[in-house]
Design a protein around this motif. Structure first.
Motif, short mmCIF file in Angstrom:
data_model
loop_
_atom_site.label_atom_id
_atom_site.label_comp_id
_atom_site.label_asym_id
_atom_site.label_seq_id
_atom_site.Cartn_x
_atom_site.Cartn_y
_atom_site.Cartn_z
N PHE A 119 70.58 69.49 103.61
CA PHE A 119 69.35 70.09 103.12
C PHE A 119 69.52 70.55 101.68
CE2 PHE A 119 66.70 73.89 102.46
CZ PHE A 119 65.44 73.35 102.68
N GLU A 120 70.63 71.19 101.38
CA GLU A 120 70.87 71.67 100.02
C GLU A 120 71.08 70.53 99.05
OE1 GLU A 120 73.97 74.57 100.14
OE2 GLU A 120 72.87 75.88 101.51
N ALA A 121 71.73 69.46 99.49
CA ALA A 121 71.92 68.30 98.61
C ALA A 121 70.57 67.71 98.21
CB ALA A 121 72.78 67.25 99.30
N ALA A 122 69.65 67.61 99.18
CA ALA A 122 68.32 67.08 98.87
C ALA A 122 67.51 68.07 98.04
CB ALA A 122 67.59 66.75 100.16
N MET A 123 67.64 69.36 98.36
CA MET A 123 66.88 70.38 97.66
C MET A 123 67.31 70.49 96.19
SD MET A 123 64.64 72.86 97.59
CE MET A 123 64.27 73.11 99.35
N PHE A 124 68.60 70.64 95.95
CA PHE A 124 69.09 70.89 94.61
C PHE A 124 69.33 69.62 93.82
CE2 PHE A 124 70.83 74.73 96.92
CZ PHE A 124 69.80 75.55 96.51
N GLY A 125 69.65 68.53 94.50
CA GLY A 125 69.83 67.27 93.81
C GLY A 125 68.52 66.56 93.52
N GLY A 126 67.46 66.97 94.23
CA GLY A 126 66.14 66.41 93.97
C GLY A 126 65.93 65.01 94.50
N SER A 127 66.83 64.53 95.36
CA SER A 127 66.71 63.16 95.85
C SER A 127 67.45 63.00 97.16
CB SER A 127 67.29 62.18 94.82
OG SER A 127 67.29 60.85 95.33
N THR A 128 66.96 62.10 98.00
CA THR A 128 67.68 61.73 99.22
C THR A 128 68.30 60.34 99.08
OG1 THR A 128 65.62 60.87 100.18
CG2 THR A 128 66.23 63.16 100.72
N GLU A 129 68.31 59.79 97.86
CA GLU A 129 68.99 58.52 97.63
C GLU A 129 70.50 58.72 97.85
OE1 GLU A 129 67.76 55.43 97.05
OE2 GLU A 129 65.85 56.42 97.54
N PRO A 130 71.16 57.75 98.48
CA PRO A 130 72.58 57.94 98.83
C PRO A 130 73.47 58.37 97.67
CG PRO A 130 71.71 56.00 99.92
CD PRO A 130 70.63 56.47 98.99
N ASP A 131 73.34 57.71 96.53
CA ASP A 131 74.22 58.05 95.40
C ASP A 131 74.02 59.50 94.96
OD1 ASP A 131 75.35 55.57 95.42
OD2 ASP A 131 74.23 54.80 93.71
N ALA A 132 72.77 59.94 94.94
CA ALA A 132 72.49 61.31 94.51
C ALA A 132 73.06 62.32 95.50
CB ALA A 132 70.98 61.51 94.35
N VAL A 133 72.91 62.04 96.78
CA VAL A 133 73.43 62.95 97.81
C VAL A 133 74.96 63.00 97.76
CG1 VAL A 133 73.62 63.36 100.29
CG2 VAL A 133 71.44 62.63 99.30
N LEU A 134 75.59 61.84 97.67
CA LEU A 134 77.05 61.78 97.62
C LEU A 134 77.58 62.47 96.37
CD1 LEU A 134 77.55 58.12 98.87
CD2 LEU A 134 77.96 60.21 100.17
N ASN A 135 76.91 62.27 95.26
CA ASN A 135 77.34 62.93 94.02
C ASN A 135 77.22 64.44 94.13
OD1 ASN A 135 77.96 60.53 92.75
ND2 ASN A 135 75.97 60.34 91.75
N TYR A 136 76.16 64.93 94.77
CA TYR A 136 75.99 66.37 94.91
C TYR A 136 77.08 66.96 95.79
CZ TYR A 136 74.13 70.98 95.56
OH TYR A 136 74.01 72.35 95.57
N LEU A 137 77.32 66.32 96.94
CA LEU A 137 78.31 66.85 97.88
C LEU A 137 79.71 66.88 97.26
CD1 LEU A 137 77.25 65.15 101.24
CD2 LEU A 137 76.74 67.47 100.47
N SER A 138 80.04 65.89 96.46
CA SER A 138 81.39 65.79 95.92
C SER A 138 81.58 66.49 94.58
CB SER A 138 81.78 64.31 95.78
OG SER A 138 80.88 63.63 94.91
N ALA A 139 80.51 66.95 93.96
CA ALA A 139 80.61 67.57 92.64
C ALA A 139 81.38 68.89 92.72
CB ALA A 139 79.23 67.83 92.05
N PRO A 140 82.31 69.15 91.79
CA PRO A 140 83.06 70.41 91.83
C PRO A 140 82.19 71.64 91.60
CG PRO A 140 83.52 69.18 89.81
CD PRO A 140 82.75 68.27 90.71
N THR A 141 81.00 71.44 91.03
CA THR A 141 80.08 72.57 90.81
C THR A 141 79.23 72.88 92.04
OG1 THR A 141 78.56 70.96 89.83
CG2 THR A 141 79.91 72.27 88.32
#
Length: 423
Positions: free
Chosen positions: A327-349
């Motif tokens: 939910f947070e990955a979609a909320m803060f990343g602004g997208s449910t596209e796989p690359d965006a979600v994976l980038n959000y989850l793995s980002a050190p920030t």
């Protein structure tokens, strides 16, 4: 003081939106998260306790995050399927069919973890492992699309070694299931004892068949070993059988076991002390403890108790958090596209509040969620389910001043230099 003045709804909203973000982005408009829940055919089984807790955790997550989603006119839903073993692959396919879910959370044992991890890599769909501890999923079987809310076996074993050795239990007898997973646990526990704890040693070791009773020869070896503690690296039902046999043989030692999902339930606690009133009332490692009363855990445990009339067990916590991170990955990343979600989850920030007292993050080398673990003491006489276990330990000691939180959390489990994972 502020927390006591907030409503439960406000607490949920604050808990979600107090997270660092990669960039300011509009939340995704459709956020459907797939969750594969265990299917339990026997309502009296330990597996049924895990399945029930997971289902309730998913339902509570959907109810609570819908409050936040509605503020942004977001189409939010948790879509579920029930499956065990090899059937989880078909369940995952059905959940993502026609764009129903953008990500999948599931896996309650090593087989399901491997199958869903392979499936997610082949499909390019983000996957969160909820409860499969097998270290191979973070090492040679790791996949870049998989993330692990479930603590790893290495984290559990490092914690057990830390708790018991510091409490003076230095002589260990280890009972290992005759399985590939059991062999891996045995090897990793040996590393924890030999590499991290001066003076700790293995004084005995037995390999027993999975699903079989502990033999008279093993009982005799335990009795004569000079052990301070016995560790059962065996499935939940086998742990109960071993406890009963050891108590009947007059063995008087501290006994604990590997924290498989079934062993982290109040149902198991009750069966453990029933099988062996003395040996079965020992201390158990858990991913979550319903008596945790700090860090905002009090509110989460209270909301769950209010909603279901039962204590929040580890399977419920893990399922709730699996939904939350997507939910947070979609909320803060602004997208449910796989690359965006994976980038959000793995980002050190990206930091996730899982109500364990410190912001947690996924390790970049194996996608394991950094987090504290807990030690619960089984109460011999309690009749209230919540009080059947009592929090007696936490690792690492995140409250110690002057320490780096990430460095401290990485003291449990495999470091990058030890990992066989290669993304």
């Amino acid at each position: 003081m502020l927390r006591s003045l907030l409503s439960p709804t406000a607490l949920i909203i604050c808990g979600v939106f107090a997270q660092p973000v990669l960039a300011q982005a509009e939340p995704a408009k459709q956020v459907h998260i797939g969750v594969i829940l265990p299917a339990a055919t026997d309502p009296q089984s330990l597996e049924a306790s895990v399945a029930k807790a997971a289902q309730q955790g998913a339902a509570m997550a959907e109810e609570e995050f819908q409050l936040n989603a509605s503020m942004f006119e977001m189409d939010f839903a948790v879509v579920t399927a029930q499956a065990n073993g090899a059937d989880v692959v078909a369940a995952a396919d059905s959940l993502v069919a026609d764009g129903k879910a953008f990500a999948i959370a599931g896996a309650f044992d090593a087989e399901e973890g491997r199958l869903l991890s392979d499936w997610s890599a082949a499909k390019g769909v983000p996957f969160v492992n909820l409860f499969a501890a097998d270290d191979r999923l973070r090492n040679e079987l790791c996949k870049p699309t998989s993330f692990h809310v479930a603590p790893s076996a290495a984290m559990y074993l490092d914690s057990l070694a830390g708790w018991f050795v510091r409490a003076g239990f230095r002589n260990w007898f280890i009972v290992e299931a005759d399985t590939e997973e059991g062999a891996g646990q045995y090897a990793r526990l040996g590393r924890a004892l030999n590499d991290r704890h001066f003076g700790a040693r293995e004084v005995g070791h037995a390999v027993v068949p999975a699903g079989g009773a502990i033999g008279e020869d093993v009982l005799s070896n335990i009795s004569g070993s000079g052990a301070d503690v016995v560790v059962l690296l065996t499935p939940a039902e086998d742990q109960l059988t071993a406890l009963k046999a050891m108590e009947a043989a007059g063995i008087k030692l501290m006994v604990t076991g590997f924290p498989y999902p079934e062993t982290q339930t109040r149902s198991f606690f009750a069966l453990s002390r029933e099988a062996a009133p003395k040996l079965g009332s020992g201390m158990r490692a858990t991913a979550w403890e319903p008596t945790l009363d700090a860090y905002g855990a009090r509110e989460l445990n209270a909301r769950y108790m209010d909603r279901w009339g039962e204590p929040m067990e580890a399977a419920a916590w893990a399922t709730y958090q699996g939904v939350k991170v997507f939910f947070e990955a979609a909320m803060f990343g602004g997208s449910t596209e796989p690359d965006a979600v994976l980038n959000y989850l793995s980002a050190p920030t990206s930091v996730f509040d899982v109500w364990k007292g410190i912001g947690t993050s996924f390790r970049p080398w194996d996608h394991q969620l950094r987090q504290p673990l807990y030690l619960s003491q089984i109460d011999e006489t309690a009749t209230d389910a919540k009080q059947m276990g009592l929090l007696v330990g936490e690792l690492p000691a995140i409250y110690m001043p002057g320490t780096d939180p990430v460095e401290r959390l990485d003291q449990m489990g495999d470091l990058a230099s030890q990992s066989q994972c290669r993304f």
